[in-house]
Motif scaffolding. Structure first.
Motif, PDB file in Angstrom:
ATOM      1  N   VAL A  28      -9.100 -19.803  17.436  1.00  0.00           N
ATOM      2  CA  VAL A  28      -9.155 -18.338  17.530  1.00  0.00           C
ATOM      3  C   VAL A  28      -8.921 -17.657  16.189  1.00  0.00           C
ATOM      4  O   VAL A  28      -9.174 -16.446  16.053  1.00  0.00           O
ATOM      5  N   LEU A  29      -8.448 -18.406  15.177  1.00  0.00           N
ATOM      6  CA  LEU A  29      -8.215 -17.810  13.858  1.00  0.00           C
ATOM      7  C   LEU A  29      -9.403 -17.975  12.914  1.00  0.00           C
ATOM      8  O   LEU A  29      -9.385 -17.454  11.797  1.00  0.00           O
ATOM      9  N   HIS A  30     -10.443 -18.673  13.356  1.00  0.00           N
ATOM     10  CA  HIS A  30     -11.655 -18.727  12.544  1.00  0.00           C
ATOM     11  C   HIS A  30     -12.254 -17.330  12.435  1.00  0.00           C
ATOM     12  O   HIS A  30     -12.247 -16.563  13.396  1.00  0.00           O
ATOM     13  N   GLU A  31     -12.764 -17.013  11.251  1.00  0.00           N
ATOM     14  CA  GLU A  31     -13.169 -15.641  10.967  1.00  0.00           C
ATOM     15  C   GLU A  31     -14.660 -15.401  11.125  1.00  0.00           C
ATOM     16  O   GLU A  31     -15.485 -16.283  10.898  1.00  0.00           O
ATOM     17  N   ILE A  32     -14.960 -14.173  11.528  1.00  0.00           N
ATOM     18  CA  ILE A  32     -16.324 -13.658  11.553  1.00  0.00           C
ATOM     19  C   ILE A  32     -16.303 -12.333  10.809  1.00  0.00           C
ATOM     20  O   ILE A  32     -15.546 -11.419  11.176  1.00  0.00           O
ATOM     21  N   ASN A  33     -17.076 -12.244   9.749  1.00  0.00           N
ATOM     22  CA  ASN A  33     -17.141 -11.020   8.954  1.00  0.00           C
ATOM     23  C   ASN A  33     -15.753 -10.559   8.498  1.00  0.00           C
ATOM     24  O   ASN A  33     -15.431  -9.363   8.530  1.00  0.00           O
ATOM     25  N   GLY A  34     -14.913 -11.535   8.099  1.00  0.00           N
ATOM     26  CA  GLY A  34     -13.633 -11.198   7.510  1.00  0.00           C
ATOM     27  C   GLY A  34     -12.489 -10.972   8.476  1.00  0.00           C
ATOM     28  O   GLY A  34     -11.362 -10.698   8.048  1.00  0.00           O
ATOM     29  N   GLN A  35     -12.740 -11.095   9.783  1.00  0.00           N
ATOM     30  CA  GLN A  35     -11.677 -10.924  10.779  1.00  0.00           C
ATOM     31  C   GLN A  35     -11.687 -12.114  11.730  1.00  0.00           C
ATOM     32  O   GLN A  35     -12.747 -12.652  12.064  1.00  0.00           O
ATOM     33  N   SER A  36     -10.497 -12.513  12.178  1.00  0.00           N
ATOM     34  CA  SER A  36     -10.421 -13.636  13.108  1.00  0.00           C
ATOM     35  C   SER A  36     -11.065 -13.269  14.437  1.00  0.00           C
ATOM     36  O   SER A  36     -11.149 -12.083  14.798  1.00  0.00           O
ATOM     37  N   MET A  37     -11.496 -14.288  15.162  1.00  0.00           N
ATOM     38  CA  MET A  37     -12.076 -14.038  16.487  1.00  0.00           C
ATOM     39  C   MET A  37     -11.105 -13.309  17.393  1.00  0.00           C
ATOM     40  O   MET A  37     -11.472 -12.365  18.108  1.00  0.00           O
ATOM     41  N   GLY A 108      -9.817 -15.800  23.913  1.00  0.00           N
ATOM     42  CA  GLY A 108      -9.665 -15.497  22.504  1.00  0.00           C
ATOM     43  C   GLY A 108     -10.817 -15.946  21.647  1.00  0.00           C
ATOM     44  O   GLY A 108     -10.895 -15.593  20.466  1.00  0.00           O
ATOM     45  N   ASP A 109     -11.751 -16.721  22.226  1.00  0.00           N
ATOM     46  CA  ASP A 109     -12.914 -17.201  21.477  1.00  0.00           C
ATOM     47  C   ASP A 109     -14.215 -16.561  21.955  1.00  0.00           C
ATOM     48  O   ASP A 109     -15.297 -17.119  21.771  1.00  0.00           O
ATOM     49  N   VAL A 110     -14.110 -15.377  22.560  1.00  0.00           N
ATOM     50  CA  VAL A 110     -15.298 -14.603  22.967  1.00  0.00           C
ATOM     51  C   VAL A 110     -15.202 -13.253  22.246  1.00  0.00           C
ATOM     52  O   VAL A 110     -14.808 -12.239  22.820  1.00  0.00           O
ATOM     53  N   PRO A 111     -15.554 -13.238  20.949  1.00  0.00           N
ATOM     54  CA  PRO A 111     -15.211 -12.104  20.100  1.00  0.00           C
ATOM     55  C   PRO A 111     -16.096 -10.871  20.222  1.00  0.00           C
ATOM     56  O   PRO A 111     -15.761  -9.825  19.654  1.00  0.00           O
ATOM     57  N   MET A 112     -17.196 -10.950  20.952  1.00  0.00           N
ATOM     58  CA  MET A 112     -18.098  -9.795  21.007  1.00  0.00           C
ATOM     59  C   MET A 112     -17.905  -8.918  22.242  1.00  0.00           C
ATOM     60  O   MET A 112     -18.638  -7.953  22.431  1.00  0.00           O
ATOM     61  N   ILE A 113     -16.919  -9.232  23.069  1.00  0.00           N
ATOM     62  CA  ILE A 113     -16.682  -8.433  24.258  1.00  0.00           C
ATOM     63  C   ILE A 113     -16.341  -6.996  23.860  1.00  0.00           C
ATOM     64  O   ILE A 113     -15.651  -6.767  22.871  1.00  0.00           O
ATOM     65  N   GLN A 114     -16.837  -6.031  24.648  1.00  0.00           N
ATOM     66  CA  GLN A 114     -16.703  -4.621  24.313  1.00  0.00           C
ATOM     67  C   GLN A 114     -15.839  -3.867  25.326  1.00  0.00           C
ATOM     68  O   GLN A 114     -15.818  -4.203  26.519  1.00  0.00           O
ATOM     69  N   PRO A 115     -15.119  -2.817  24.871  1.00  0.00           N
ATOM     70  CA  PRO A 115     -14.262  -2.053  25.776  1.00  0.00           C
ATOM     71  C   PRO A 115     -14.997  -1.492  26.997  1.00  0.00           C
ATOM     72  O   PRO A 115     -14.467  -1.521  28.103  1.00  0.00           O
ATOM     73  N   ARG A 116     -16.210  -1.011  26.807  1.00  0.00           N
ATOM     74  CA  ARG A 116     -16.905  -0.413  27.952  1.00  0.00           C
ATOM     75  C   ARG A 116     -17.238  -1.459  29.022  1.00  0.00           C
ATOM     76  O   ARG A 116     -17.267  -1.141  30.220  1.00  0.00           O
ATOM     77  N   THR A 117     -17.445  -2.703  28.607  1.00  0.00           N
ATOM     78  CA  THR A 117     -17.702  -3.759  29.586  1.00  0.00           C
ATOM     79  C   THR A 117     -16.447  -4.064  30.383  1.00  0.00           C
ATOM     80  O   THR A 117     -16.498  -4.223  31.611  1.00  0.00           O
ATOM     81  N   LEU A 118     -15.303  -4.141  29.692  1.00  0.00           N
ATOM     82  CA  LEU A 118     -14.043  -4.382  30.397  1.00  0.00           C
ATOM     83  C   LEU A 118     -13.699  -3.209  31.308  1.00  0.00           C
ATOM     84  O   LEU A 118     -13.222  -3.409  32.433  1.00  0.00           O
ATOM     85  N   ALA A 119     -13.946  -1.991  30.841  1.00  0.00           N
ATOM     86  CA  ALA A 119     -13.699  -0.826  31.682  1.00  0.00           C
ATOM     87  C   ALA A 119     -14.574  -0.873  32.930  1.00  0.00           C
ATOM     88  O   ALA A 119     -14.120  -0.563  34.038  1.00  0.00           O
ATOM     89  N   GLY A 120     -15.822  -1.299  32.761  1.00  0.00           N
ATOM     90  CA  GLY A 120     -16.710  -1.417  33.908  1.00  0.00           C
ATOM     91  C   GLY A 120     -16.235  -2.450  34.904  1.00  0.00           C
ATOM     92  O   GLY A 120     -16.344  -2.254  36.122  1.00  0.00           O
ATOM     93  N   LEU A 121     -15.688  -3.566  34.405  1.00  0.00           N
ATOM     94  CA  LEU A 121     -15.166  -4.607  35.289  1.00  0.00           C
ATOM     95  C   LEU A 121     -13.946  -4.099  36.050  1.00  0.00           C
ATOM     96  O   LEU A 121     -13.809  -4.354  37.252  1.00  0.00           O
ATOM     97  N   ILE A 122     -13.059  -3.378  35.371  1.00  0.00           N
ATOM     98  CA  ILE A 122     -11.885  -2.806  36.040  1.00  0.00           C
ATOM     99  C   ILE A 122     -12.313  -1.845  37.143  1.00  0.00           C
ATOM    100  O   ILE A 122     -11.787  -1.887  38.266  1.00  0.00           O
ATOM    101  N   VAL A 242     -22.757 -16.396  16.405  1.00  0.00           N
ATOM    102  CA  VAL A 242     -22.104 -15.143  16.772  1.00  0.00           C
ATOM    103  C   VAL A 242     -22.072 -14.188  15.585  1.00  0.00           C
ATOM    104  O   VAL A 242     -22.307 -12.985  15.731  1.00  0.00           O
ATOM    105  N   ALA A 243     -21.790 -14.707  14.398  1.00  0.00           N
ATOM    106  CA  ALA A 243     -21.781 -13.864  13.199  1.00  0.00           C
ATOM    107  C   ALA A 243     -23.146 -13.230  12.971  1.00  0.00           C
ATOM    108  O   ALA A 243     -23.248 -12.045  12.630  1.00  0.00           O
ATOM    109  N   CYS A 244     -24.190 -14.002  13.195  1.00  0.00           N
ATOM    110  CA  CYS A 244     -25.549 -13.474  13.040  1.00  0.00           C
ATOM    111  C   CYS A 244     -25.832 -12.389  14.069  1.00  0.00           C
ATOM    112  O   CYS A 244     -26.444 -11.356  13.748  1.00  0.00           O
TER     113      CYS A 244
END
Length: 254
Positions: A28-37, A108-122, A242-244
């Motif tokens: 989970v600490l591997h980085e994508i675009n300078g930030q960890s997953m 922790g290894d699914v770094p592209m999840i978005q707030p609106r998707t989680l809000a929709g699931l809730i 994922v970075a791409c």
């Protein structure tokens, strides 16, 4: 983001070693675009839920906790032995704030999840009054993922890990993203009913769907709009992919 999620908490699974990454660094600490997953995952979770987020650490726990604590005021739980996702969630339950009534489970290894998707699931979970709700997506090539199994009435019956699936079930293209919203009272009870009678001899969190159905409870599956958003990282090639996607397909993450 404005919300009324004061009774929602999150458990972020970040205990695994990630041996396929071929690195001593926790996955989970591997980085994508300078930030960890995990930074990306927690940015999403904290934007919705504030401090009501528990990070489960295990492998290189001190390193992961130190990295996370630099940027986020969250809670931590320790998974002493890496016995699967069910065991990881069980370790986090005592740490969740008492007022939490519904629990998001994130990877922790699914770094592209978005707030609106989680809000929709809730919102889906609350609207349907489910015991457990699963975020699923369709993949043309579902190899490697657990399958979301529906009955003839399109009702969720179970999630089958690929290694335990039949040939017919493996043809199913609806896959489990590994992201859930679960009623906490149900989760506390159901987690005790999970066993390790499977090919990996691990405690699968996915088994709570089967438990809910067997007890006459309610389980549901929300189909996500973006398979890209729930791409997980298990290998260096996945990390590059994922970075791409983050760089080339920002419209799919909005």
């Amino acid at each position: 983001m404005k919300n009324n999620y004061s009774d929602v908490g999150a458990i972020v699974l970040a205990a695994g070693k990630g041996s396929r990454m071929k690195s001593d660094l926790p996955k989970v600490l591997h980085e994508i675009n300078g930030q960890s997953m995990i930074y990306s995952v927690l940015s999403c979770a904290v934007s919705l839920l504030g401090r009501q987020v528990v990070v489960v650490v295990g492998h290189a726990a001190a390193l992961v906790q130190k990295s996370v604590s630099r940027d986020f005021d969250v809670l931590f739980a320790r998974q002493e032995a890496l016995l699967g996702t069910g065991d990881a969630v069980k370790s986090a339950l005592p740490v969740l704030p008492r007022k939490v009534a519904h629990v998001l489970v994130l990877c922790g290894d699914v770094p592209m999840i978005q707030p609106r998707t989680l809000a929709g699931l809730i919102e889906f979970h609350r609207r349907e009054q489910n015991d457990v709700s699963v975020l699923s997506v369709h993949l043309e090539n579902p190899t490697g993922y657990g399958r979301v199994i529906l009955d003839k009435n399109n009702q969720l019956t179970c999630i089958r890990e690929e290694v335990d699936a039949t040939d017919a079930e493996r043809k199913n293209t609806r896959i489990n993203s590994g992201i859930y919203c679960i009623n906490k009272e149900f989760l506390i009870d159901a987690i005790e009913g999970i066993d390790c009678d499977n090919a990996q001899q691990e405690y699968y969190l996915t088994d709570i769907v089967k438990i809910a159905v067997s007890r006459g409870g309610k389980a549901g599956s929300l189909s996500g709009h973006s398979a890209v958003e729930v791409m997980g990282v298990n290998t260096p090639a996945d990390l590059h992919r994922v970075a791409c996607c983050m760089a080339e397909k920002p419209n799919e993450l909005s």
